[in-house]
Design an enzyme around this catalytic site. Structure first.
Site: not given
Ligand code: XLS
Ligand code: NI
Ligand code: NI
Length: 438
Positions: A100, A103, A270, A306, A337
């Site tokens: 990002h 980051d 997700h 998450d 991630d």
């Molecule tokens: C959050 C997301 C985020 C995306 C990027 O839950 O997974 O990390 O991958 O913005």
């Molecule tokens: Ni993500």
């Molecule tokens: Ni995520």
């Protein structure tokens, strides 16, 4: 440049190895179904979890030290993270990273200064990329942390905030193109709502589409040839998020004429938050020609958020790799991630987390290829639908050359229908076990 990690290059030692700092299954050059493992599995490091997140949670401060010898919030720290990140990726043989905007530099109060810092750091990142051959998988804009985005970004009720979101997308696209990224991600963390009492859903969704259209237009104009991705997520931080799951996001893209430029970036955790399996969202994306990239992590079935754990579940990784192989691979890659658990706070744990994830996906790849070569799953599925192929009525249905009247007459002639063939789920599951453990 001095090294931060007291860890050497991680090597493949095979399944019998007891060395926590060695790969047991990920053998980069091993050929599976005609392609090297590292080509099947373009792994990526997520800048945010690995180089930024210190293990804070809602109840506690950080426990992992990610200062890397510099003062947080400075450009020296931003550069130290670049050094550390490239050392880390090289030692693991990871060829991609994802980021990002915020980051990679500390965000300033004025967007002009933030953008200046972004230019400076990406010059430095580019140098490192040229030195090491490491590449950018995708970039994105963080449009959820800054307080201005409390009511969303593209979906904000404030036109001024919408303009700031647009400015960030523009800059993040510039950076992604500068770094040669394969993709650009929209994860709509704040694009949703808490209550309908104050929300005009249609207005907000139309505005998100406007922002995406402008992004496509601008991205293509500056030479971005990669894919745009939506990363669906049903909730968290918002109660209702507009990109609930793959099916919802694909419907949205089609409704707004964006489906030619966008694909899905499917994150395992997700999908499970949406009440699906990981492989369900992969399949829905694949059958729509929109399986682009993967955020490789796993959730906890007992927790409703998450958790972004490093993938450990070999069954799920196998099911994922079956979908990926059957779809002919990804145009994107496998971005971890994922973050270490809060109590795994050492530098060694950072490596061990990635080794676990890479080994889990390597095993998934090996086992998925064995399942395909075994052939019994495919054969069963083909046979299951065979009445459409080997009967006249089935052929008529598939060729769209029948009608309700004709089918009703056919049913009346039969009087009753035979039970369809058994689904044999247990038999199929035991094939999976025998291939996994046989
Ligand atoms: C959050 C997301 C985020 C995306 C990027 O839950 O997974 O990390 O991958 O913005
Ligand atoms: Ni993500
Ligand atoms: Ni995520």
């Amino acid at each position: 440049m001095s090294e931060i990690f007291n860890v050497g290059k991680i090597k493949y030692e095979g399944p019998k190895s007891k060395n926590p700092l060695a790969f047991k299954y990920y053998d980069a050059d091993r050929v599976i179904m005609g392609k090297k493992m590292k080509e099947h599995l373009p792994f990526a490091m997520a800048w945010w979890h690995n180089l930024c997140a210190e293990g804070t949670d809602m109840f506690g401060r950080g426990v992992a030290d990610k200062s890397f010898g510099a003062e947080r919030g400075t450009m020296e720290h931003a550069k130290a993270k670049v050094d550390v990140g490239f050392e880390f990726m090289q030692k693991l043989g990871i060829e991609y990273f994802c980021f990002h905007d915020v980051d990679i530099v500390p965000e300033a109060d004025d967007i002009k200064e933030t953008n200046r810092r972004l230019d400076e750091i990406t010059d430095y990142i580019l140098e490192k990329m040229n030195e090491t051959g490491i590449k950018c998988l995708w970039g994105t804009a963080n449009m959820f942390s800054n307080p201005r985005f409390c009511n969303g970004a593209g979906s904000s009720n404030s036109a001024e905030v919408f303009a700031f979101a647009a400015a960030q997308v523009k800059k993040a696209l510039d950076l992604t193109v500068k770094l040669g990224g394969r993709g650009y991600v929209f994860w709509g963390g704040r694009e949703g709502y808490e209550t309908l009492l104050n929300t005009d859903v249609k207005f907000e969704q139309d505005n998100i589409a406007r922002l995406m259209k402008m992004a496509v237009e601008y991205g293509r104009a500056i030479g971005f040839t990669g894919d745009f991705y939506i990363e669906p997520k049903p909730k968290e931080p918002m109660k209702h998020q507009y990109d609930f799951d793959a099916a919802t996001a694909i419907g949205f893209l089609k409704a707004h004429g964006l489906d030619k430029d966008f694909k899905m970036n499917i994150e395992a955790n997700h999908a499970t938050l949406a009440g699906h399996t990981f492989e369900h969202d992969l399949r829905i994306s694949a059958i729509n020609g929109m399986l682009g990239s993967i955020d490789a992590n796993q959730g906890d079935y007992l927790l409703g958020w998450d958790t972004d754990e490093f993938p450990f579940d070999v069954y799920t990784a196998t099911m994922c790799m079956l979908e990926v192989l059957n779809a002919g691979g990804l145009t994107g890659g496998f971005n971890f991630d994922a973050k270490n658990r809060r109590s795994s706070y050492t530098y060694e744990d950072m490596f061990i987390g990635f080794i676990l994830g890479m080994d889990t996906f390597a095993l998934g790849l090996i086992k998925a290829a064995e399942l395909i070569e075994d052939g019994r799953l495919d054969e069963f599925k083909k046979e299951r639908y065979s009445s459409y192929y080997n009967t006249e009525i089935g052929q008529k249905i598939l060729s769209d050359s029948t009608s309700l009247e004709e089918l009703a007459a056919y049913a009346e002639k039969l009087g009753n229908a035979k039970l369809p063939g058994s689904g044999r789920q247990e038999m199929l599951e035991s094939i999976i076990n025998s291939v996994l453990f046989g």
